[in-house]
Design an enzyme around this catalytic site. Sequence first.
Site, PDB file in Angstrom:
ATOM      1  N   HIS A 411      25.358 -15.067   3.231  1.00 41.69           N
ATOM      2  CA  HIS A 411      24.069 -15.774   3.282  1.00 41.69           C
ATOM      3  C   HIS A 411      24.149 -17.177   2.673  1.00 41.69           C
ATOM      4  CE1 HIS A 411      20.006 -15.925   4.363  1.00 41.69           C
ATOM      5  NE2 HIS A 411      19.631 -14.712   4.020  1.00 41.69           N
ATOM      6  N   ASP A 415      22.312 -18.194   7.894  1.00 42.77           N
ATOM      7  CA  ASP A 415      21.133 -17.355   7.654  1.00 42.77           C
ATOM      8  C   ASP A 415      20.900 -16.386   8.810  1.00 42.77           C
ATOM      9  OD1 ASP A 415      19.943 -18.886   9.703  1.00 42.77           O
ATOM     10  OD2 ASP A 415      19.250 -20.361   8.240  1.00 42.77           O
TER      11      ASP A 415
END
Length: 437
Positions: A411, A415
């Site tokens: 992450h 995303d």
Amino acid sequence: MYKVIMPKLGMTMEKGIVERWLKKEGDYVRKGESLLEIMTDKVTIEVESYHTGYLKKILAEEGEEIPVTEVIAYIGEEDEKIPEEIVRKKIAPLEVSKEEKEKVKVKVGEKEKISIKKIIEYEKEREREIRKGKEKEEEITKVKRKKILASPLAKKLAKEMSIDLSKISGTGPKGRIVKADILRVVEERKLKKEEKMDIEKESSKELITPEILKTIPLTGLRKTISERMSKSASEIPHITLFLEVDISNLEKFKNKLDKEIGEKKFSYTDFIIKATALSLEKYPILNSTLKDEKIIIFKDINIGLAVSIEDGLIVPVISNSNRLSLEEIADRRIDLVNLARENKLKLKDVTGSTFTITNLGMYQVEYFSPIINPPESGILAVGAITKKPIVNKDAKIAIKPIIKLGLALDHRVSDGVIGAKFLQYLRDILQAPDKLI
């Protein structure tokens, strides 16, 4: 005298385990001849000698884990004497905390550079001060003990029974501790011990202790896998996305290719490898790594394929998967899986991966959350093919072969939106497999 060092055999390698010395001290070694076997975080390989001569001294024992570039042996001439500093046992470097360094700076009046010699001197001085303090405490204790009133017999019994006289109240004249006081303490101890044993015995009736079948030490490849996966799970913030794919068209396409070549050569994994490589071309941010607070995107698309072996998992690599044909991918996959299970993989077969695929479909696992293979930033999990009722465009129910894909992302690098687009693009290719040719 030539140094033999622990080689750095990969971008992520920090340590290596000396698995086996192929030569012993005193043996003659030629340049290019196999000298020892080293286990890296990926594979066990033979390391060749860079020098010709005699193996004069081995510093790293078999099974020992050594940091890269550290000296593990020396090679020299037959009559060459081994320097005294090599013969002497290695001494671990002195570790000094930041706080201690600050103290030394004040102590020795240095502003920037601190010498190890000064630190050692400071440590010795500190030890002397601690020793003086302890001696002083002992003297005070001795004085206190002298003030304790106790009969000679009571003192003797207290010493034999390891009883601290300062914690006993005497019943003799002027509070003098006598034999009866010591015996009273002994009896109290005995009662407390029996009471504790009774409690433990009663408690043990309620406990269920499972019987142990066997204990397996965490060593070798399994230990390496454990360390790497723990590091990945703790340091990389994972986000995992799942998507179902109707592979009806892919099933027909595979059967057609198998019929054309006259054998069942292709695996669904081959199509997924190719489709994943093409998807990484479209979304290169997933073909990357995070290093020194920079995202490094790779030009080459090298797909690692997690393969189960006796000791755990290993990840052989199909390099430039996006440029290979389906048949080339299938040939490479078959070769690598066979080499992995025969423990014959070379270093070039397991290094350089930029993205990993792991498949548990053959074990009837429908979907799972994979752990990223460092230093990569993504991994694709492939589940089992199952038959499921699907509502088609005509609002009619049809039974279709479905496969579930799970995409785990770093992450910090990308995303969920990018991951979702990647999965959709991958699904579209697998549902229109003509794009794979």
